[in-house]
Design a protein around this motif. Structure first.
Motif, PDB file in Angstrom:
ATOM      1  N   LYS A 153       0.849  -1.119  -0.138  1.00 31.92           N
ATOM      2  CA  LYS A 153       0.060   0.053  -0.013  1.00 31.92           C
ATOM      3  C   LYS A 153       0.853   1.140   0.145  1.00 31.92           C
ATOM      4  N   VAL A 154       0.509   2.201  -0.931  1.00 38.40           N
ATOM      5  CA  VAL A 154       1.451   3.483  -1.136  1.00 38.40           C
ATOM      6  C   VAL A 154       0.591   4.528  -0.513  1.00 38.40           C
ATOM      7  N   SER A 155       1.378   5.338   0.283  1.00 37.19           N
ATOM      8  CA  SER A 155       0.690   6.501   1.003  1.00 37.19           C
ATOM      9  C   SER A 155       0.708   7.733   0.306  1.00 37.19           C
ATOM     10  N   LYS A 168      22.326  -3.566  -8.354  1.00 40.00           N
ATOM     11  CA  LYS A 168      20.866  -3.961  -8.623  1.00 40.00           C
ATOM     12  C   LYS A 168      20.234  -3.932  -7.266  1.00 40.00           C
ATOM     13  N   PRO A 169      20.859  -4.501  -6.161  1.00 40.29           N
ATOM     14  CA  PRO A 169      20.244  -4.610  -4.916  1.00 40.29           C
ATOM     15  C   PRO A 169      19.896  -3.373  -4.085  1.00 40.29           C
ATOM     16  N   LEU A 170      20.576  -2.311  -4.429  1.00 42.42           N
ATOM     17  CA  LEU A 170      20.126  -0.993  -4.107  1.00 42.42           C
ATOM     18  C   LEU A 170      19.150  -0.352  -4.918  1.00 42.42           C
ATOM     19  N   ILE A 171      18.245   0.380  -4.170  1.00 40.99           N
ATOM     20  CA  ILE A 171      17.099   0.697  -5.154  1.00 40.99           C
ATOM     21  C   ILE A 171      16.593   2.089  -4.133  1.00 40.99           C
ATOM     22  N   GLY A 172      15.832   2.992  -5.119  1.00 41.68           N
ATOM     23  CA  GLY A 172      15.013   3.962  -4.438  1.00 41.68           C
ATOM     24  C   GLY A 172      13.787   3.312  -3.806  1.00 41.68           C
ATOM     25  N   HIS A 173      12.935   4.323  -3.239  1.00 40.90           N
ATOM     26  CA  HIS A 173      11.888   3.981  -2.393  1.00 40.90           C
ATOM     27  C   HIS A 173      11.027   5.169  -2.055  1.00 40.90           C
ATOM     28  N   GLY A 174       9.668   4.767  -1.651  1.00 39.09           N
ATOM     29  CA  GLY A 174       8.918   5.932  -1.147  1.00 39.09           C
ATOM     30  C   GLY A 174       9.520   6.432   0.328  1.00 39.09           C
ATOM     31  N   ILE A 175       8.993   7.581   0.713  1.00 40.05           N
ATOM     32  CA  ILE A 175       9.643   8.365   1.660  1.00 40.05           C
ATOM     33  C   ILE A 175       8.584   9.453   2.255  1.00 40.05           C
ATOM     34  N   GLY A 176       8.520   9.668   3.362  1.00 39.69           N
ATOM     35  CA  GLY A 176       7.556  10.708   4.175  1.00 39.69           C
ATOM     36  C   GLY A 176       7.754  10.714   5.557  1.00 39.69           C
ATOM     37  N   ARG A 177       6.758   9.896   6.315  1.00 38.27           N
ATOM     38  CA  ARG A 177       7.107   9.910   7.815  1.00 38.27           C
ATOM     39  C   ARG A 177       8.015   8.997   8.217  1.00 38.27           C
ATOM     40  N   MET A 199      11.600   6.513   6.731  1.00 40.78           N
ATOM     41  CA  MET A 199      12.837   6.488   5.537  1.00 40.78           C
ATOM     42  C   MET A 199      12.322   5.658   4.396  1.00 40.78           C
ATOM     43  N   HIS A 200      11.906   4.540   4.751  1.00 44.64           N
ATOM     44  CA  HIS A 200      11.653   3.592   3.626  1.00 44.64           C
ATOM     45  C   HIS A 200      10.227   3.261   3.618  1.00 44.64           C
ATOM     46  N   GLU A 201       9.534   3.623   2.544  1.00 37.67           N
ATOM     47  CA  GLU A 201       8.055   3.341   2.259  1.00 37.67           C
ATOM     48  C   GLU A 201       8.020   2.591   1.104  1.00 37.67           C
ATOM     49  N   PRO A 202       6.627   2.169   0.749  1.00 36.56           N
ATOM     50  CA  PRO A 202       6.326   1.628  -0.639  1.00 36.56           C
ATOM     51  C   PRO A 202       6.315   3.045  -1.543  1.00 36.56           C
ATOM     52  N   PRO A 203       6.460   2.817  -2.770  1.00 37.44           N
ATOM     53  CA  PRO A 203       6.952   1.772  -3.478  1.00 37.44           C
ATOM     54  C   PRO A 203       8.627   1.680  -3.592  1.00 37.44           C
ATOM     55  N   ASP A 204       8.977   0.221  -3.820  1.00 36.78           N
ATOM     56  CA  ASP A 204      10.477   0.178  -4.279  1.00 36.78           C
ATOM     57  C   ASP A 204      10.427   0.684  -5.649  1.00 36.78           C
ATOM     58  N   VAL A 205      12.056   1.408  -5.888  1.00 37.43           N
ATOM     59  CA  VAL A 205      12.074   1.943  -7.195  1.00 37.43           C
ATOM     60  C   VAL A 205      13.316   1.520  -7.544  1.00 37.43           C
ATOM     61  N   LEU A 208       2.176   4.757 -11.569  1.00 38.51           N
ATOM     62  CA  LEU A 208       2.622   6.008 -10.967  1.00 38.51           C
ATOM     63  C   LEU A 208       1.693   7.032 -10.760  1.00 38.51           C
ATOM     64  N   GLN A 209       1.238   7.586  -9.516  1.00 39.94           N
ATOM     65  CA  GLN A 209       0.088   8.388  -9.280  1.00 39.94           C
ATOM     66  C   GLN A 209       0.715   9.882  -8.651  1.00 39.94           C
ATOM     67  N   ALA A 210      -0.069  10.737  -9.048  1.00 39.75           N
ATOM     68  CA  ALA A 210       0.166  11.996  -8.126  1.00 39.75           C
ATOM     69  C   ALA A 210       0.159  11.700  -6.739  1.00 39.75           C
ATOM     70  N   GLY A 211       0.989  12.484  -6.015  1.00 39.96           N
ATOM     71  CA  GLY A 211       0.911  12.376  -4.629  1.00 39.96           C
ATOM     72  C   GLY A 211       2.047  11.400  -3.927  1.00 39.96           C
ATOM     73  N   MET A 212       2.386  10.631  -4.797  1.00 39.53           N
ATOM     74  CA  MET A 212       3.683   9.673  -4.444  1.00 39.53           C
ATOM     75  C   MET A 212       4.720  10.625  -4.361  1.00 39.53           C
ATOM     76  N   VAL A 213       5.656  10.285  -3.159  1.00 38.21           N
ATOM     77  CA  VAL A 213       7.002  11.038  -3.055  1.00 38.21           C
ATOM     78  C   VAL A 213       7.920   9.822  -2.798  1.00 38.21           C
ATOM     79  N   ILE A 214       8.801   9.678  -3.611  1.00 46.70           N
ATOM     80  CA  ILE A 214       9.749   8.653  -3.846  1.00 46.70           C
ATOM     81  C   ILE A 214      11.347   9.336  -4.007  1.00 46.70           C
ATOM     82  N   THR A 215      12.294   8.675  -3.787  1.00 45.14           N
ATOM     83  CA  THR A 215      13.528   8.628  -3.966  1.00 45.14           C
ATOM     84  C   THR A 215      14.002   7.878  -5.357  1.00 45.14           C
TER      85      THR A 215
END
Length: 249
Positions: A2-4, A164-173, A175-181, A193-200
């Motif tokens: 679930k993506v916040s 390849k094992p090191l990836i971006g991620h969601g972030i907010g409250r 450090m690591h939130e869904p989704p994996d990037v 991808l949806q408006a409102g997602m915050v990712i690295t």
């Protein structure tokens, strides 16, 4: 998974943390050079953040003891700051997560120490170019695979390795939130991808074309298996109806 999705107010909170982080990297760029140690940089970062009423989120995370990750040459990620002086020709990545009022922003940046070799300069330029190629794909209606494909295409054309094992991620409250990037993938596949997602987005490349890695004995530092130089560039960004907005400038 679930993506916040973040509101405009949430994104403003992350942007406040990201603005501090962007300023921090600008100041690091002025300070880092031959003769300074990554431990000195780490101490300076902690004081800089305190002056902005912010804190380094890494410190204490799963027992991590420092305010920054400082990865030199063949260490590609999560290196410990040390008192060893940097020297001409080194490249070093300083990775920082800033907490401001409970909102987090994450950015790693690779720095040239004095004059670097043409090989070092090339891996830095290629990795930074891949970062912005990935960011350009972070649009509503695109897919996670589009980001990874764009990043991987830059690596493939340059004949460098993707870690390849090191990836971006969601972030907010957190450090690591869904989704994996991931920094690789097939176009038009994966989560929409949806408006409102915050990712690295954070490509990590090595000069060696396998991108294979080894973990250090401390359980944190990750280095290229072949001893070749690595580079890492990362921004936190919000996906909006108008396209990606970088929050860590």
């Amino acid at each position: 998974m679930k993506v916040s999705l973040k509101s405009k107010e949430d994104i403003a909170g992350i942007r406040a943390a990201g603005s501090i982080l962007g300023d921090c990297h600008k100041e690091i760029a002025k300070r880092i050079g031959p003769g300074i140690s990554t431990l000195e940089i780490d101490n300076w970062v902690e004081k800089f953040l305190a002056q902005r009423d912010a804190t380094p989120e890494q410190k204490g995370y799963r027992g991590y003891p420092y305010a920054t990750c400082a990865s030199v040459n063949e260490v590609v990620c999560h290196g410990f700051p040390t008192d060893q002086k940097l020297k001409h020709g080194d490249i070093v990545t300083i990775d920082i997560v800033v907490n401001k009022n409970g909102w987090l922003a994450d950015s790693g940046w690779s720095y040239r120490i004095g004059e670097v070799s043409s090989e070092a300069d090339r891996i830095l330029k290629v990795t930074e170019r891949a970062l912005y190629a990935g960011i350009a794909e972070a649009m509503p209606g695109k897919k996670i695979g589009d980001i990874g494909f764009a990043i991987g295409k830059v690596a493939k054309e340059a004949k460098v390795g993707v870690v390849k094992p090191l990836i971006g991620h969601g972030i907010g409250r957190n450090m690591h939130e869904p989704p994996d990037v991931p920094n690789f993938g097939r176009a038009r596949t994966g989560m929409v991808l949806q408006a409102g997602m915050v990712i690295t987005i954070e490509p990590i490349f090595t000069i060696g074309d396998t991108g294979a890695i080894l973990w250090d004995d401390d359980g944190w530092g990750i280095r290229s298996a072949d001893g070749s130089l690595g580079a890492h560039y990362e921004h936190t960004l919000a996906i909006t109806e108008d396209g990606p907005i970088i929050l860590t400038t």
